[in-house]
Write a protein that holds these residues in place. Structure first.
Motif, PDB file in Angstrom:
ATOM      1  N   LEU A 559       6.318  24.542  12.253  1.00 45.86           N
ATOM      2  CA  LEU A 559       5.306  23.501  12.883  1.00 45.86           C
ATOM      3  C   LEU A 559       3.934  24.136  12.420  1.00 45.86           C
ATOM      4  N   TRP A 560       3.274  23.424  11.734  1.00 44.28           N
ATOM      5  CA  TRP A 560       1.809  23.780  11.585  1.00 44.28           C
ATOM      6  C   TRP A 560       0.688  22.897  11.780  1.00 44.28           C
ATOM      7  N   LEU A 561      -0.251  23.053  12.507  1.00 41.28           N
ATOM      8  CA  LEU A 561      -1.345  22.499  13.175  1.00 41.28           C
ATOM      9  C   LEU A 561      -2.467  22.321  12.352  1.00 41.28           C
ATOM     10  N   TYR A 562      -2.955  21.173  12.374  1.00 38.86           N
ATOM     11  CA  TYR A 562      -4.410  21.065  11.693  1.00 38.86           C
ATOM     12  C   TYR A 562      -5.279  20.502  12.727  1.00 38.86           C
ATOM     13  N   ARG A 563      -6.519  20.301  12.502  1.00 38.56           N
ATOM     14  CA  ARG A 563      -7.548  19.805  13.256  1.00 38.56           C
ATOM     15  C   ARG A 563      -8.030  18.626  13.181  1.00 38.56           C
ATOM     16  N   GLY A 564      -8.628  17.848  14.088  1.00 44.25           N
ATOM     17  CA  GLY A 564      -9.118  16.283  13.697  1.00 44.25           C
ATOM     18  C   GLY A 564     -10.375  16.430  12.849  1.00 44.25           C
ATOM     19  N   ALA A 565     -11.239  15.432  13.087  1.00 46.15           N
ATOM     20  CA  ALA A 565     -12.271  15.290  12.306  1.00 46.15           C
ATOM     21  C   ALA A 565     -13.644  15.881  13.048  1.00 46.15           C
ATOM     22  N   TRP A 566     -13.429  16.734  13.915  1.00 46.46           N
ATOM     23  CA  TRP A 566     -14.763  17.094  14.746  1.00 46.46           C
ATOM     24  C   TRP A 566     -14.924  18.362  14.428  1.00 46.46           C
ATOM     25  N   GLN A 567     -13.699  19.411  14.186  1.00 50.57           N
ATOM     26  CA  GLN A 567     -14.060  20.706  14.197  1.00 50.57           C
ATOM     27  C   GLN A 567     -12.913  21.319  13.469  1.00 50.57           C
ATOM     28  N   GLU A 568     -13.156  22.577  13.117  1.00 47.14           N
ATOM     29  CA  GLU A 568     -12.208  23.412  12.243  1.00 47.14           C
ATOM     30  C   GLU A 568     -11.504  24.558  13.192  1.00 47.14           C
ATOM     31  N   TRP A 569     -10.486  25.126  12.737  1.00 48.95           N
ATOM     32  CA  TRP A 569      -9.821  26.250  13.331  1.00 48.95           C
ATOM     33  C   TRP A 569     -10.759  27.602  13.040  1.00 48.95           C
ATOM     34  N   ASP A 570     -10.994  28.507  13.766  1.00 53.54           N
ATOM     35  CA  ASP A 570     -11.761  29.823  13.598  1.00 53.54           C
ATOM     36  C   ASP A 570     -11.036  30.426  12.583  1.00 53.54           C
ATOM     37  N   HIS A 595      -9.691   3.371   4.429  1.00 54.85           N
ATOM     38  CA  HIS A 595      -9.955   3.167   5.760  1.00 54.85           C
ATOM     39  C   HIS A 595     -11.301   2.149   5.973  1.00 54.85           C
ATOM     40  N   LEU A 596     -11.230   1.164   5.354  1.00 55.78           N
ATOM     41  CA  LEU A 596     -12.397   0.418   5.377  1.00 55.78           C
ATOM     42  C   LEU A 596     -13.004  -0.073   6.686  1.00 55.78           C
ATOM     43  N   SER A 597     -12.090  -0.204   7.524  1.00 56.59           N
ATOM     44  CA  SER A 597     -12.514  -0.606   9.065  1.00 56.59           C
ATOM     45  C   SER A 597     -13.299   0.566   9.845  1.00 56.59           C
ATOM     46  N   GLN A 598     -13.058   1.845   9.255  1.00 50.22           N
ATOM     47  CA  GLN A 598     -13.735   2.916   9.938  1.00 50.22           C
ATOM     48  C   GLN A 598     -14.967   3.506   9.030  1.00 50.22           C
ATOM     49  N   LYS A 599     -15.408   2.869   8.379  1.00 58.64           N
ATOM     50  CA  LYS A 599     -16.610   3.114   7.211  1.00 58.64           C
ATOM     51  C   LYS A 599     -17.897   2.521   7.974  1.00 58.64           C
ATOM     52  N   ASP A 600     -18.759   3.193   7.535  1.00 60.37           N
ATOM     53  CA  ASP A 600     -20.331   2.768   7.835  1.00 60.37           C
ATOM     54  C   ASP A 600     -20.529   2.753   9.265  1.00 60.37           C
ATOM     55  N   ILE A 601     -19.616   1.726  10.159  1.00 59.20           N
ATOM     56  CA  ILE A 601     -19.956   1.669  11.576  1.00 59.20           C
ATOM     57  C   ILE A 601     -18.731   1.674  12.166  1.00 59.20           C
ATOM     58  N   ARG A 610     -22.372  10.847  10.638  1.00 67.46           N
ATOM     59  CA  ARG A 610     -22.056  10.452   9.278  1.00 67.46           C
ATOM     60  C   ARG A 610     -20.642  10.074   8.971  1.00 67.46           C
ATOM     61  N   GLU A 611     -20.230   9.351   7.811  1.00 66.73           N
ATOM     62  CA  GLU A 611     -19.028   8.753   7.732  1.00 66.73           C
ATOM     63  C   GLU A 611     -17.741   9.945   7.597  1.00 66.73           C
ATOM     64  N   PHE A 612     -16.502   9.394   7.796  1.00 68.10           N
ATOM     65  CA  PHE A 612     -15.649  10.463   8.079  1.00 68.10           C
ATOM     66  C   PHE A 612     -15.292  11.422   6.831  1.00 68.10           C
ATOM     67  N   GLN A 614     -17.479  12.370   4.703  1.00 75.65           N
ATOM     68  CA  GLN A 614     -18.711  13.452   4.671  1.00 75.65           C
ATOM     69  C   GLN A 614     -18.317  14.251   5.556  1.00 75.65           C
ATOM     70  N   ARG A 615     -17.937  14.023   6.887  1.00 76.91           N
ATOM     71  CA  ARG A 615     -17.757  15.203   7.508  1.00 76.91           C
ATOM     72  C   ARG A 615     -16.563  15.937   7.127  1.00 76.91           C
ATOM     73  N   ALA A 616     -15.484  15.412   6.362  1.00 80.34           N
ATOM     74  CA  ALA A 616     -14.369  16.342   5.977  1.00 80.34           C
ATOM     75  C   ALA A 616     -14.803  17.296   4.812  1.00 80.34           C
ATOM     76  N   GLU A 617     -15.484  16.735   3.949  1.00 78.85           N
ATOM     77  CA  GLU A 617     -15.970  17.343   2.668  1.00 78.85           C
ATOM     78  C   GLU A 617     -16.784  18.759   3.279  1.00 78.85           C
ATOM     79  N   GLU A 618     -17.923  18.484   4.055  1.00 80.94           N
ATOM     80  CA  GLU A 618     -18.665  19.309   4.515  1.00 80.94           C
ATOM     81  C   GLU A 618     -17.623  20.411   5.312  1.00 80.94           C
ATOM     82  N   ARG A 619     -17.084  20.272   6.293  1.00 84.52           N
ATOM     83  CA  ARG A 619     -16.032  20.947   6.837  1.00 84.52           C
ATOM     84  C   ARG A 619     -15.226  21.867   6.012  1.00 84.52           C
ATOM     85  N   ASN A 620     -14.705  21.312   4.792  1.00 84.41           N
ATOM     86  CA  ASN A 620     -13.660  21.978   3.908  1.00 84.41           C
ATOM     87  C   ASN A 620     -14.441  22.840   3.190  1.00 84.41           C
ATOM     88  N   GLN A 621     -15.569  22.378   2.664  1.00 87.20           N
ATOM     89  CA  GLN A 621     -16.435  23.227   1.914  1.00 87.20           C
ATOM     90  C   GLN A 621     -17.155  24.498   2.843  1.00 87.20           C
TER      91      GLN A 621
END
Length: 645
Positions: A559-570, A595-601, A610-612, A614-621
């Motif tokens: 079992l592997w755990l990832y994190r949601g859109a808000w923060q990353e594992w230390d 996921h068009l219903s979750q874009k912009d607003i 920010r859109e999801f 953008q958050r995801a790319e910034e976190r992964n980078q």
């Protein structure tokens, strides 16, 4: 069902009994009690309230309680009701003063503090109606000031609050005392800051519906209570708890004023305690145990402290920063430890999340066999999979594994009404059944604060399912039989407040596990909110795994755990880091676009606008940059995972 205690194992830390409590707490200005879970901490607070009530009953006296609402006391209320019913705790000698209320708002609206405190506690115990005092937010504006003076006077008439239990916002708000509040303030009408309104926007179905004012006890009122217990649960409160317990008194963080109270106790779970010195950097206050993973924690902290990569750390760096005991306890030289930690971290990096077939896997995070693996990805909402581990999802499919994805909840409340109408208009323009006017009427007849009509929820759920399937196709998962929509019942209340996890939810997960018999499971491992959807979803998975734990296939399952859109594992916790190429980053972005219903607003964006994608790319980078800064190879982006078992 019984409360669960999902948490991650963090080996190492202070050696039990090695140092006096005064030494290991030397940075703490407020007495702080750390519990293993929110449920155990809540029961402790409930018992303290019970003790106060029963002690007053012995002498035929009234017990004057100050009560907070919101998320923090949910478990306390539940425990008090249980104690009342099972242990005959009477509330007939209890007088309650509620901390705050939105203004204006009707007490019948489910978002009101009045409704919540009755629904969660007061309606279930034998408190006398005349002993309940809650700010009246139905008054005309010109009557509020007089009401607030009377509220203060009533507290004084009873001789003050015997016990006040509080929560705190992430900015250190107490009640609705915003940053900048003075410590001599009394009960009054206040204007709510944007952060406070944003924090509760989800329960109001958007920030535009949140009242702009509130009635709150002042900091001066709070500080006059004879005893105060401040509660905080989850990682999202860790930073503010650090400020309150160890920081300087500062009006920008109102709760730091509690440091001057003579009888204050802070009660937190492990998540909320993680920034405290004795938890985060215990080598600064006492003697530690040094298992391998804890050595990584200390060395990565040292790298940040002196701004050096691992292999450039010197003996003097260790000595100057209180890590000499690490060298003494392990009997290793600093350079040996540097190499050990460097290799340990480097071995987390793998471009083969499902394991590399026909390869030596002795230092890889995942096994080479079996190949291909059956993989099951659990996603709390219909987009968490692609946002949080979309690159790994793509890689698993491209490398030939048998990948399934299970969306645990419908996510229907996160679709705006306008999106539904636009989708129906599109269907109408394409010549399909025209339901636009019918649904428009349903939307127009919605009642503020009530659960959405089932017909509307079904449409919103359909929109999110279609988007999830489109994202799966974008990532290469084209077999519709491998996309599962579980619609766990705890979520399907029609409102922001969700139900409790039940055996019915768990059985749905059990049935899917037995159907697929996965070799790998990926699930969202968020710890922030003890009552949040992600937390409930991981507890559903873990409860299901307990049910099937003796079945033969489980022996081969990880079992592997990832994190949601808000923060990353230390990085000190990471067991597997999957690097993404520039092309995979773009492919992941395009999948999130589906996921068009979750874009912009979106209805519940949080503080990050920010859109999801953008958050995801910034976190992964940013994760890739951290690996690079520590001396690892340079990558475009990295997704990271923690192995639970």
């Amino acid at each position: 069902m019984a409360a669960r205690n999902y948490k991650l194992n963090k080996p190492g830390g202070l050696k039990p009994g090695a140092d006096p409590a005064d030494i290991i707490r030397k940075f703490e200005k407020v007495y702080t009690n750390i519990f293993t879970s929110e449920s155990s901490g809540s029961m402790y607070v409930a018992r303290e309230i019970e003790n106060c009530i029963r002690e007053k009953q012995k002498f035929g006296e009234l017990c004057i309680l100050g009560i907070t609402t919101g998320k923090s006391p949910v478990g306390v209320f539940r425990a008090l009701v249980e104690i009342h019913k099972k242990e005959n705790l009477s509330f007939r000698n209890v007088v309650v003063f509620s901390l705050d209320e939105f203004f204006p708002i009707s007490p019948k609206e489910q978002q009101s503090r009045n409704w919540l405190i009755h629904e969660s506690l007061l309606d279930h115990v034998d408190i006398l109606p005349e002993n309940i005092h809650i700010p009246d937010s139905t008054l005309p504006l010109d009557k509020v000031a007089a009401f607030c003076r009377d509220y203060e006077a009533k507290i004084e008439e009873y001789g003050g609050l015997d016990l006040l239990f509080l929560g705190t916002g992430v900015q250190g708000q107490l009640g609705f005392n915003e940053p900048g509040s003075y410590t001599n303030t009394r009960t009054r009408l206040v204007a709510l800051g944007n952060e406070s309104r944003q924090a509760v926007s989800s329960i109001f179905y958007g920030i535009d519906n949140v009242p702009r004012k509130a009635i709150t006890m002042g900091l001066g009122t709070i500080l006059k209570a004879k005893r105060i217990i401040l509660m905080a649960w989850g990682e999202e409160k860790a930073t503010v708890i650090k400020d309150i317990v160890e920081g300087e008194e500062n009006s920008a963080t109102p709760a730091t004023c509690l440091q001057k109270h003579p009888n204050i106790e802070v009660v937190v779970d492990e998540g909320a305690s993680q920034e405290l010195t004795r938890v985060k950097t215990p080598w600064l206050v006492g003697t530690c145990l040094w298992p391998e993973r804890f050595i990584r924690t200390a060395v990565l902290w040292l790298c940040r402290k002196v701004d050096k990569p691992i292999l450039k750390l010197t003996y003097q760096d260790y000595i100057d920063n209180r890590l000499g005991q690490l060298l003494e306890a392990t009997g290793q030289t600093y350079d040996m430890i540097n190499i050990q930690v460097f290799n340990d971290l480097q071995h987390t990096i793998s471009g083969w999340p499902g394991g590399k077939p026909n390869a030596d896997d002795s230092t890889r995070p995942e096994r080479a066999t079996p190949y291909p693996k059956r993989v099951l990805i659990f996603s709390p909402h219909p987009d968490d999979d692609v946002i949080s581990m979309g690159g790994t999802f793509i890689r698993l499919i491209a490398q030939g594994h048998d990948v399934h994805v299970a969306y645990q909840t419908s996510g229907n409340i996160a679709v705006l009404d306008d999106i539904v109408l636009q989708t129906l208009d599109t269907a109408r323009e394409c010549g399909f059944v025209d339901r636009y006017n019918e649904v428009q009427e349903i939307i127009n007849n919605k009642k503020k604060g009530e659960a959405e009509p089932i017909e509307l929820r079904r449409l919103k759920g359909s929109i999110r399912r279609a988007e999830a399937k489109a994202a799966c196709r974008q990532m290469g998962l084209t077999d519709p039989s491998h996309v599962h929509f579980l619609n766990l019942p705890f979520y399907e209340t029609g409102g922001v407040k969700k139900g409790l996890l039940t055996d019915k939810d768990i059985q749905i997960v059990v049935d899917l596990l037995r159907e697929i018999k996965p070799h790998q499971i990926y699930a969202a491992g968020d710890l922030s909110d003890p009552h949040g959807t992600h937390r409930v979803c991981i507890e559903a998975v873990l409860a299901a795994m307990e049910v099937v734990q003796d079945e033969e296939w489980v022996k081969e399952c990880r079992l592997w755990l990832y994190r949601g859109a808000w923060q990353e594992w230390d990085l000190d916790m990471v067991d597997m880091a999957v690097p993404l190429s520039p092309d995979e980053v773009i492919q992941k972005r395009h999948a999130i676009y589906r996921h068009l219903s979750q874009k912009d607003i979106v209805p519940f964006p949080g503080e990050d606008k920010r859109e999801f994608w953008q958050r995801a790319e910034e976190r992964n980078q940013n994760t890739a940059r951290l690996y690079d800064k520590l001396g690892m190879a340079e990558y475009q982006a990295i997704e990271v995972f923690v192995r639970l078992f």
